[in-house]
Write an enzyme that holds these catalytic residues in place. Structure first.
Site, PDB file in Angstrom:
ATOM      1  N   ASN A  71      -2.707   0.016   0.151  1.00 26.74           N
ATOM      2  CA  ASN A  71      -1.773   0.249  -0.950  1.00 26.74           C
ATOM      3  C   ASN A  71      -1.981  -0.870  -1.947  1.00 26.74           C
ATOM      4  O   ASN A  71      -1.761  -2.044  -1.623  1.00 26.74           O
ATOM      5  CB  ASN A  71      -0.327   0.233  -0.449  1.00 26.74           C
ATOM      6  CG  ASN A  71      -0.049   1.361   0.532  1.00 26.74           C
ATOM      7  OD1 ASN A  71      -0.888   2.239   0.745  1.00 26.74           O
ATOM      8  ND2 ASN A  71       1.128   1.349   1.127  1.00 26.74           N
ATOM      9  N   GLU A  92       2.764  -0.507   5.360  1.00 31.14           N
ATOM     10  CA  GLU A  92       2.996  -1.871   4.913  1.00 31.14           C
ATOM     11  C   GLU A  92       3.858  -2.673   5.883  1.00 31.14           C
ATOM     12  O   GLU A  92       4.980  -3.090   5.537  1.00 31.14           O
ATOM     13  CB  GLU A  92       3.643  -1.880   3.519  1.00 31.14           C
ATOM     14  CG  GLU A  92       2.821  -1.147   2.479  1.00 31.14           C
ATOM     15  CD  GLU A  92       3.351  -1.328   1.058  1.00 31.14           C
ATOM     16  OE1 GLU A  92       4.432  -1.901   0.872  1.00 31.14           O
ATOM     17  OE2 GLU A  92       2.657  -0.913   0.127  1.00 31.14           O
ATOM     18  N   TRP A 130       0.915   6.912  -6.045  1.00 32.60           N
ATOM     19  CA  TRP A 130       2.331   6.599  -5.873  1.00 32.60           C
ATOM     20  C   TRP A 130       2.967   6.577  -7.256  1.00 32.60           C
ATOM     21  O   TRP A 130       2.653   5.690  -8.037  1.00 32.60           O
ATOM     22  CB  TRP A 130       2.540   5.244  -5.188  1.00 32.60           C
ATOM     23  CG  TRP A 130       3.996   5.062  -4.878  1.00 32.60           C
ATOM     24  CD1 TRP A 130       4.957   4.559  -5.717  1.00 32.60           C
ATOM     25  CD2 TRP A 130       4.667   5.456  -3.685  1.00 32.60           C
ATOM     26  NE1 TRP A 130       6.173   4.611  -5.105  1.00 32.60           N
ATOM     27  CE2 TRP A 130       6.033   5.165  -3.861  1.00 32.60           C
ATOM     28  CE3 TRP A 130       4.241   6.047  -2.473  1.00 32.60           C
ATOM     29  CZ2 TRP A 130       6.984   5.421  -2.877  1.00 32.60           C
ATOM     30  CZ3 TRP A 130       5.200   6.301  -1.503  1.00 32.60           C
ATOM     31  CH2 TRP A 130       6.544   5.976  -1.713  1.00 32.60           C
ATOM     32  N   GLU A 162      -1.763   4.231  -1.585  1.00 31.58           N
ATOM     33  CA  GLU A 162      -0.789   4.116  -2.681  1.00 31.58           C
ATOM     34  C   GLU A 162      -1.422   3.364  -3.831  1.00 31.58           C
ATOM     35  O   GLU A 162      -2.073   2.336  -3.617  1.00 31.58           O
ATOM     36  CB  GLU A 162       0.473   3.327  -2.266  1.00 31.58           C
ATOM     37  CG  GLU A 162       1.431   4.071  -1.389  1.00 31.58           C
ATOM     38  CD  GLU A 162       2.667   3.247  -1.027  1.00 31.58           C
ATOM     39  OE1 GLU A 162       3.056   2.335  -1.788  1.00 31.58           O
ATOM     40  OE2 GLU A 162       3.230   3.521   0.049  1.00 31.58           O
ATOM     41  N   ARG A 186       0.942  12.867   1.113  1.00 30.80           N
ATOM     42  CA  ARG A 186       1.290  11.836   2.083  1.00 30.80           C
ATOM     43  C   ARG A 186       2.806  11.658   2.033  1.00 30.80           C
ATOM     44  O   ARG A 186       3.355  11.266   1.009  1.00 30.80           O
ATOM     45  CB  ARG A 186       0.579  10.521   1.737  1.00 30.80           C
ATOM     46  CG  ARG A 186       1.026   9.364   2.614  1.00 30.80           C
ATOM     47  CD  ARG A 186       0.353   8.034   2.283  1.00 30.80           C
ATOM     48  NE  ARG A 186       0.941   7.014   3.136  1.00 30.80           N
ATOM     49  CZ  ARG A 186       1.510   5.877   2.723  1.00 30.80           C
ATOM     50  NH1 ARG A 186       1.529   5.558   1.442  1.00 30.80           N
ATOM     51  NH2 ARG A 186       2.060   5.059   3.576  1.00 30.80           N
ATOM     52  N   HIS A 214       7.908   4.609   7.624  1.00 32.22           N
ATOM     53  CA  HIS A 214       7.980   4.018   6.281  1.00 32.22           C
ATOM     54  C   HIS A 214       9.387   3.420   6.134  1.00 32.22           C
ATOM     55  O   HIS A 214      10.155   3.810   5.265  1.00 32.22           O
ATOM     56  CB  HIS A 214       7.660   5.067   5.221  1.00 32.22           C
ATOM     57  CG  HIS A 214       7.219   4.507   3.895  1.00 32.22           C
ATOM     58  ND1 HIS A 214       6.062   4.917   3.246  1.00 32.22           N
ATOM     59  CD2 HIS A 214       7.779   3.577   3.082  1.00 32.22           C
ATOM     60  CE1 HIS A 214       5.946   4.268   2.087  1.00 32.22           C
ATOM     61  NE2 HIS A 214       6.972   3.454   1.965  1.00 32.22           N
ATOM     62  N   TYR A 249      -1.294  -2.480  -5.797  1.00 33.63           N
ATOM     63  CA  TYR A 249      -0.547  -2.450  -7.055  1.00 33.63           C
ATOM     64  C   TYR A 249      -1.013  -3.516  -8.043  1.00 33.63           C
ATOM     65  O   TYR A 249      -1.128  -3.260  -9.219  1.00 33.63           O
ATOM     66  CB  TYR A 249       0.954  -2.586  -6.791  1.00 33.63           C
ATOM     67  CG  TYR A 249       1.507  -1.349  -6.116  1.00 33.63           C
ATOM     68  CD1 TYR A 249       1.882  -0.244  -6.877  1.00 33.63           C
ATOM     69  CD2 TYR A 249       1.602  -1.254  -4.733  1.00 33.63           C
ATOM     70  CE1 TYR A 249       2.353   0.913  -6.273  1.00 33.63           C
ATOM     71  CE2 TYR A 249       2.073  -0.104  -4.131  1.00 33.63           C
ATOM     72  CZ  TYR A 249       2.446   0.979  -4.900  1.00 33.63           C
ATOM     73  OH  TYR A 249       2.899   2.131  -4.298  1.00 33.63           O
TER      74      TYR A 249
HETATM   75  C1  PNW Z   1       5.419  -0.203  -1.610  1.00 32.97           C
HETATM   76  N1  PNW Z   1       6.562  -6.486  -2.842  1.00 32.97           N
HETATM   77  O1  PNW Z   1       6.460  -1.140  -1.542  1.00 32.97           O
HETATM   78  C2  PNW Z   1       5.940   0.925  -0.734  1.00 32.97           C
HETATM   79  O2  PNW Z   1       5.049   1.408   0.212  1.00 32.97           O
HETATM   80  C3  PNW Z   1       6.577   2.025  -1.498  1.00 32.97           C
HETATM   81  O3  PNW Z   1       7.549   2.636  -0.698  1.00 32.97           O
HETATM   82  C4  PNW Z   1       7.136   1.495  -2.806  1.00 32.97           C
HETATM   83  O4  PNW Z   1       7.905   2.423  -3.487  1.00 32.97           O
HETATM   84  C5  PNW Z   1       5.941   1.045  -3.632  1.00 32.97           C
HETATM   85  O5  PNW Z   1       5.151   0.091  -2.932  1.00 32.97           O
HETATM   86  C6  PNW Z   1       6.307   0.467  -4.987  1.00 32.97           C
HETATM   87  O6  PNW Z   1       7.016  -0.716  -4.851  1.00 32.97           O
HETATM   88  C7  PNW Z   1       6.401  -2.450  -1.897  1.00 32.97           C
HETATM   89  O7  PNW Z   1       7.610  -6.944  -3.346  1.00 32.97           O
HETATM   90  C8  PNW Z   1       7.607  -3.044  -2.239  1.00 32.97           C
HETATM   91  O8  PNW Z   1       5.589  -7.219  -2.616  1.00 32.97           O
HETATM   92  C9  PNW Z   1       7.655  -4.366  -2.561  1.00 32.97           C
HETATM   93  C10 PNW Z   1       6.496  -5.122  -2.516  1.00 32.97           C
HETATM   94  C11 PNW Z   1       5.285  -4.548  -2.167  1.00 32.97           C
HETATM   95  C12 PNW Z   1       5.249  -3.192  -1.863  1.00 32.97           C
END
Ligand code: PNW
Length: 442
Positions: A289, A163, A395, A347, A74, A118, A291
Site C-alpha cells: 500500500n 497494514e 484506494w 492500495e 479488494r 482490516h 501513498y
Molecule cells: C491505509 N499513517 O491507512 C488503510 O489501509 C486504509 O484503510 C486507509 O483508508 C488508507 O490507507 C488511507 O489513509 C493508513 O498515518 C492510515 O501512516 C494512516 C497511515 C497510513 C495508512
C-alpha cells in the site's frame, strides 16, 4: 509500451470504512465501534455506523465497478459479523451477506480479493488482551480457516492482514487508531502476534489444499536520503527498520531487525520456539500500500540516527507528499531485497478536498487524476523493466470513513453524498475507466 495483458486493475475498500449496518444481522462491536464512541478519538465524533451503507447498496457499487471495467474488488470481511463477540459460533446472516457480495461480483465478472483483517477486531478479543496476547493470533487462525472453507470455492485471492504496522503502532504506540493505547512494550508484542497470526493463517490455507493465492498487504516506509552523503544514506537505511523491516524481515526468514530492537530497550518480543518458521511460511504474493515517501537526514543524537526533513512537495488533503518516484524506488527496493516475488499494489490513491459541481451530478477532481496518472505511469514503467508487478488496486472506490479523520477526507473515485447516500462518479472514475480500457494514454 503498455501494461502487460494480464495486469489486473482493481479497486479497494475495507469493511468498517464502507459497510455501515454496524448492528445488523448479528454483527457485534469491533474495536473501531468502541474507539469511535470514545470522546476525542475521531474527528467530529464520526462513526462507521452507516458509512457508505454498502451493506445494503452493494449491487449499485458492483454495477459502478462493472461499468468502469474494474476487474477485481479488494474488500475486507468484518470478523464480528462472521464470529460475533469473537466466539466460535459462526453467524449465518453475516456469512450470507458475504456470499451475496461474492456471488454478485462473480456474476459481473469481477474477481473478489478478500482481506481477512482490516482492523475491526471483535471487542471481546480486545477485552482479553487484543494483539498483545498470543490467543488472539490463534483465534484469528481459526477465523481465517473458517473463511477459507466457507468462501474458498469462489475466492482465489486472500490477504491475511492489512497494514499490521498501523494496528501495532497507530493502535498501541501512538494511540491514534483503535484500541487507542500508548505503550511501547505492548506495541511490539502486537507486532509479533500479528506476524504470527499471518503465518498461522498461511499454514492453515496450505493445509486445506485450496486453489488460490495468499499474501499480506504492508504499508512500508522507505524514506529517501536528504543528500547523497554516506551519513544520509545510512540514515535512510535505518529509517526503513521500524516500519518496513520489522514486518518484511521475519516474513522472509531473516528474523527481526536486531539493530532496531536494540534501540527499544523496553521491548521484548514474545517469541516461542517455532514462531519464526511459522511467520516465514512462503507466500504467493506481497501486497504494497503506497501513498507517499518521506525524506530523512542523519542526526547522531537520535536513537536511530535519523530525523525526518520537511519537503517542498505538493501535498494531499492528508498532508502527505505527492511523490510518484517514491513508489518506483520502494518497489525496486522490495524486489531487489526480498524478491523475486509477485507484487501487487493493494492500495494507492489520494484525498483531496472534493466538492460536487453546481448541478450536483459531477465532481471535478483534476488533482486526483494527476496523482493517479503519475503513479500508474510508474507501475507501467516497473512492468516494462521486468518487475513482477501483477496488478493495482485503487484506494478507494468510494469516499468512506477515513479512520481518525472520520468523513472529512475523501479518497474515492466515486463521491458519496452522506445525506442521501447518492453515489456520484468523479472525473477520476471516468479517467480510471479509460486507463483500464487502454484509451487513456498515460
Ligand atoms: C491505509 N499513517 O491507512 C488503510 O489501509 C486504509 O484503510 C486507509 O483508508 C488508507 O490507507 C488511507 O489513509 C493508513 O498515518 C492510515 O501512516 C494512516 C497511515 C497510513 C495508512
Amino acid at each position: 509500451m503498455n501494461f502487460p495483458k494480464d495486469f489486473l486493475f482493481g479497486s479497494a475498500t475495507a469493511s468498517y470504512q464502507v459497510e455501515g449496518a454496524w448492528d445488523k444481522d448479528g454483527r457485534t462491536m469491533s474495536i473501531w465501534d468502541t474507539f469511535c464512541r470514545t470522546p476525542g478519538a475521531v474527528r467530529h465524533g464520526h462513526t462507521g455506523d452507516r458509512a457508505c451503507d454498502q451493506y445494503h447498496r452493494y449491487p449499485e457499487d458492483i454495477d459502478l465497478m462493472y461499468r468502469a471495467g474494474i476487474q477485481s474488488y479488494r474488500f475486507s470481511l468484518a470478523w464480528p459479523r462472521i464470529f460475533p463477540k469473537g466466539g466460535s459460533t459462526p453467524n449465518p446472516a453475516g456469512i450470507d451477506y458475504y456470499n451475496r457480495l461474492i456471488d454478485a461480483l462473480l456474476d459481473k465478472g469481477i474477481t473478489p480479493a478478500i482481506t481477512l483483517y482490516h482492523w475491526d477486531l471483535p471487542q471481546e478479543l480486545q477485552d482479553s488482551g487484543g494483539w498483545t496476547v498470543r490467543k488472539t493470533a490463534e483465534k484469528y487462525a481459526d477465523y481465517a480457516a473458517f473463511c477459507f472453507k466457507t468462501f474458498g470455492d469462489r475466492v482465489k485471492t486472500w490477504i491475511t492482514l492489512n497494514e499490521p504496522w498501523c494496528s501495532s503502532h497507530l493502535g498501541y504506540l501512538h494511540g491514534e487508531h483503535a484500541p487507542g493505547i500508548r505503550d511501547r512494550a505492548m506495541a511490539y508484542r502486537a507486532v509479533h502476534h500479528l506476524n504470527l497470526a499471518h503465518g498461522l493463517a498461511v499454514q492453515r490455507f496450505r493445509s486445506m489444499n485450496l486453489k488460490g493465492r495468499i499474501g499480506i498487504s504492508l504499508n512500508l516506509s522507505t524514506p529517501r536520503p536528504a543528500a547523497r552523503h554516506p551519513e544520509d544514506l545510512h540514515a535512510a537505511d535505518r529509517a526503513a527498520d521500524g516500519q518496513s523491516r520489522i514486518y518484511l524481515d521475519p516474513l522472509f526468514g531473516k528474523g527481526y531487525p536486531q539493530r532496531h530492537l536494540d534501540t527499544e530497550p523496553a521491548v521484548h518480543m514474545p517469541i516461542e520456539p517455532g514462531d519464526m518458521e511459522i511467520i516465514s511460511s512462503p507466500i504467493d504474493f506481497l501486497g504494497l500500500n503506497y501513498y507517499w515517501e518521506e525524506v530523512v537526514r542523519h542526526d547522531a543524537s537520535a536513537a536511530e540516527e535519523f530525523v525526518a526533513v520537511p519537503s517542498h512537495f505538493k501535498k494531499t488533503a492528508m498532508g502527505w507528499d505527492v511523490v510518484p518516484e517514491g513508489l518506483y524506488r520502494q518497489i525496486r527496493w522490495v524486489h531487489e531485497t526480498y524478491g523475486p516475488l509477485d507484487l501487487y499494489i493493494t492500495e494507492n490513491g489520494a484525498a483531496f478536498p472534493d466538492r460536487l459541481d453546481e448541478s450536483g451530478t459531477a465532481c471535478h477532481d483534476p488533482e486526483r487524476i494527476e496523482y493517479l496518472r503519475e503513479h500508474l505511469r510508474v507501475c507501467k514503467r516497473l512492468c516494462s523493466e521486468g518487475i513482477p508487478l501483477k496488478g493495482y488496486f485503487l484506494w478507494s472506490l468510494l469516499d468512506n470513513f477515513e479512520w481518525a479523520h472520520g468523513y472529512t477526507k475523501r479518497f474515492g473515485i466515486i463521491y458519496i453524498d452522506y445525506g442521501d447516500m447518492r453515489r456520484i462518479p468523479k472525473d477520476s472514475y471516468y479517467f480510471y475507466r479509460d486507463v483500464i480500457a487502454g484509451t487513456e494514454p498515460l
